[in-house]
Design an enzyme around this catalytic site. Sequence first.
Site, PDB file in Angstrom:
ATOM      1  N   LYS A   2       0.840  -1.235   0.027  1.00  0.00           N
ATOM      2  CA  LYS A   2      -0.143  -0.026   0.046  1.00  0.00           C
ATOM      3  C   LYS A   2       0.777   1.199  -0.172  1.00  0.00           C
ATOM      4  O   LYS A   2       0.428   2.188  -0.357  1.00  0.00           O
ATOM      5  CB  LYS A   2      -0.941  -0.042   1.223  1.00  0.00           C
ATOM      6  CG  LYS A   2      -0.411   0.007   2.507  1.00  0.00           C
ATOM      7  CD  LYS A   2      -1.591  -0.070   3.654  1.00  0.00           C
ATOM      8  CE  LYS A   2      -1.123  -0.044   4.941  1.00  0.00           C
ATOM      9  NZ  LYS A   2      -0.175   1.259   5.508  1.00  0.00           N
ATOM     10  N   ASP A   3       2.128   1.173   0.383  1.00  0.00           N
ATOM     11  CA  ASP A   3       2.977   2.241   0.340  1.00  0.00           C
ATOM     12  C   ASP A   3       3.445   2.618  -1.113  1.00  0.00           C
ATOM     13  O   ASP A   3       4.238   3.589  -1.301  1.00  0.00           O
ATOM     14  CB  ASP A   3       4.440   2.130   1.155  1.00  0.00           C
ATOM     15  CG  ASP A   3       3.930   2.128   2.680  1.00  0.00           C
ATOM     16  OD1 ASP A   3       2.822   2.713   3.118  1.00  0.00           O
ATOM     17  OD2 ASP A   3       4.628   1.341   3.425  1.00  0.00           O
ATOM     18  N   ARG A  39      -8.561   7.937   4.698  1.00  0.00           N
ATOM     19  CA  ARG A  39      -9.334   7.055   4.333  1.00  0.00           C
ATOM     20  C   ARG A  39     -10.072   6.718   5.442  1.00  0.00           C
ATOM     21  O   ARG A  39     -11.089   6.559   5.425  1.00  0.00           O
ATOM     22  CB  ARG A  39      -8.693   5.919   3.687  1.00  0.00           C
ATOM     23  CG  ARG A  39      -9.295   4.707   3.425  1.00  0.00           C
ATOM     24  CD  ARG A  39      -8.661   3.593   2.980  1.00  0.00           C
ATOM     25  NE  ARG A  39      -7.450   3.055   4.009  1.00  0.00           N
ATOM     26  CZ  ARG A  39      -7.734   2.463   5.143  1.00  0.00           C
ATOM     27  NH1 ARG A  39      -9.147   1.921   5.425  1.00  0.00           N
ATOM     28  NH2 ARG A  39      -6.758   2.242   5.961  1.00  0.00           N
ATOM     29  N   ARG A  40      -9.416   6.349   6.597  1.00  0.00           N
ATOM     30  CA  ARG A  40     -10.143   5.813   7.831  1.00  0.00           C
ATOM     31  C   ARG A  40     -11.110   6.995   8.357  1.00  0.00           C
ATOM     32  O   ARG A  40     -11.972   6.439   8.865  1.00  0.00           O
ATOM     33  CB  ARG A  40      -8.901   5.351   8.792  1.00  0.00           C
ATOM     34  CG  ARG A  40      -8.444   4.066   8.305  1.00  0.00           C
ATOM     35  CD  ARG A  40      -7.102   3.716   9.189  1.00  0.00           C
ATOM     36  NE  ARG A  40      -6.817   2.358   8.890  1.00  0.00           N
ATOM     37  CZ  ARG A  40      -5.390   2.019   9.149  1.00  0.00           C
ATOM     38  NH1 ARG A  40      -4.562   3.028   9.592  1.00  0.00           N
ATOM     39  NH2 ARG A  40      -4.905   0.912   8.714  1.00  0.00           N
ATOM     40  N   ARG A  75       0.731   9.540  13.983  1.00  0.00           N
ATOM     41  CA  ARG A  75       1.917   9.224  13.506  1.00  0.00           C
ATOM     42  C   ARG A  75       2.508   8.336  14.392  1.00  0.00           C
ATOM     43  O   ARG A  75       2.286   8.653  15.864  1.00  0.00           O
ATOM     44  CB  ARG A  75       2.693  10.022  12.732  1.00  0.00           C
ATOM     45  CG  ARG A  75       2.163  10.688  11.422  1.00  0.00           C
ATOM     46  CD  ARG A  75       3.126  11.088  10.657  1.00  0.00           C
ATOM     47  NE  ARG A  75       3.974   9.857   9.996  1.00  0.00           N
ATOM     48  CZ  ARG A  75       5.085  10.112   9.551  1.00  0.00           C
ATOM     49  NH1 ARG A  75       5.475  11.414   9.057  1.00  0.00           N
ATOM     50  NH2 ARG A  75       5.829   8.945   9.182  1.00  0.00           N
ATOM     51  N   ASN A 126       4.748   4.493  15.381  1.00  0.00           N
ATOM     52  CA  ASN A 126       4.450   3.118  15.183  1.00  0.00           C
ATOM     53  C   ASN A 126       3.770   2.472  16.075  1.00  0.00           C
ATOM     54  O   ASN A 126       3.197   3.105  16.827  1.00  0.00           O
ATOM     55  CB  ASN A 126       6.154   2.329  15.339  1.00  0.00           C
ATOM     56  CG  ASN A 126       6.576   2.590  16.985  1.00  0.00           C
ATOM     57  OD1 ASN A 126       5.660   3.006  17.728  1.00  0.00           O
ATOM     58  ND2 ASN A 126       7.744   2.418  17.161  1.00  0.00           N
ATOM     59  N   VAL A 127       3.441   1.202  15.731  1.00  0.00           N
ATOM     60  CA  VAL A 127       2.277   0.367  16.767  1.00  0.00           C
ATOM     61  C   VAL A 127       2.478   0.744  18.179  1.00  0.00           C
ATOM     62  O   VAL A 127       1.398   1.002  18.747  1.00  0.00           O
ATOM     63  CB  VAL A 127       2.341  -1.023  16.182  1.00  0.00           C
ATOM     64  CG1 VAL A 127       1.385  -1.758  17.217  1.00  0.00           C
ATOM     65  CG2 VAL A 127       1.932  -1.268  14.893  1.00  0.00           C
ATOM     66  N   ARG A 159       1.262   4.047  18.782  1.00  0.00           N
ATOM     67  CA  ARG A 159      -0.178   4.404  18.541  1.00  0.00           C
ATOM     68  C   ARG A 159      -0.922   3.663  19.729  1.00  0.00           C
ATOM     69  O   ARG A 159      -1.910   4.479  20.299  1.00  0.00           O
ATOM     70  CB  ARG A 159      -0.424   3.930  17.389  1.00  0.00           C
ATOM     71  CG  ARG A 159       0.044   4.721  16.232  1.00  0.00           C
ATOM     72  CD  ARG A 159      -0.192   4.245  14.995  1.00  0.00           C
ATOM     73  NE  ARG A 159       0.359   4.851  13.737  1.00  0.00           N
ATOM     74  CZ  ARG A 159       0.137   5.155  12.673  1.00  0.00           C
ATOM     75  NH1 ARG A 159      -1.161   5.042  12.338  1.00  0.00           N
ATOM     76  NH2 ARG A 159       0.767   6.085  11.816  1.00  0.00           N
ATOM     77  N   CYS A 213      -1.152   7.457  -2.032  1.00  0.00           N
ATOM     78  CA  CYS A 213      -1.561   6.819  -0.971  1.00  0.00           C
ATOM     79  C   CYS A 213      -1.986   7.555   0.429  1.00  0.00           C
ATOM     80  O   CYS A 213      -2.553   6.802   1.375  1.00  0.00           O
ATOM     81  CB  CYS A 213      -0.422   5.542  -0.547  1.00  0.00           C
ATOM     82  SG  CYS A 213       1.201   6.474   0.141  1.00  0.00           S
TER      83      CYS A 213
END
Length: 325
Positions: free
Chosen positions: A87-88, A135-136, A157, A159-160, A163, A250
């Site tokens: 997707k990137d 999009r989300r 923004r 990383n996991v 977040r 994207c």
Amino acid sequence: MNDTTTPPRRPLRLGTRRSQLAMAQSGQVAEAVRQLTGHPVELVEITTYGDVSREALAQIGGTGVFVSALRDALLDDEIDFAVHSLKDLPTTQPDDLVLAAIPRREDPRDVLVARDGLTFEHLPHGARVGTGSPRRMAQLNAWARTLGLEIETVPIRGNVDTRIGMVAKGDLDAVVLAAAGLTRLGRIGEATQFLEPDQILPAPGQGALAIECAATNAPLAAALAALDDPHTRAAVTAERALLAALEAGCSAPVGALADLLGDGQVVTEMRLRGVVGSTDGSTLVQLSTTGPVPASQEDALALGRGLAAEMLDKGAAGLMGERAH
């Protein structure tokens, strides 16, 4: 006594971003390539512009910011192949690079990670939901409207860990992440809800990886092609053709998902769903089309372009400009 051992094979250099998620998914590809070729594979960590910029993805343009440095390294022969989150990738493929393989895709859905095990429908009024994706935001806000729920989508923004940490610390009520990323990190158990495509369509190509090498390296491209999954390639080709025909990067508010339909064992058709919306969720253009499973790259491209044309007829073009803000 003669030493008859064969000399060790030269390691293949796999270029990857440095993030924990990129390293995890590249490590999985490295192991598959090792088993396939018998060559050792070493990870070469490369920092991309998207990794160091602290700006919102929508501000820095989104398209290619996680990819350009890896592609430069390929063309400069610093690495033999690269692994990207599909997707990137920009939708136009450079002539001097080849997408040698798109392996079988992980779960393409988004997931909610919310405090207290909550699902989206049970979030409190005024809930703060974090995501860096227009999009989300568009789809979450539209879904909230149908539920009579007021939420605030908060651009984030990181990383996991960063977040999910925002939820754990109480800064946010929930964040939305890709199921594939959490699965590859072994953390899918932290999701409180899988967001079904009927509510939230994923990013085009979400959950899929792209393995890229120089077009001049035909032997490596041929070896890597054994990792390609034809159904995944057809699906993401259709999704990305839709994205390209909408002239969207994207970071644009476009969701798309192609899935295969059939009766048990026999796959007979492919359904492509697309959505584009204003980030406040007040306007969504959402359509789908179903056709025979694409027998070629051209068939998959035609499926995506056809649905994009219908969406443009329904006013999608007026919603695309939001990515420039």
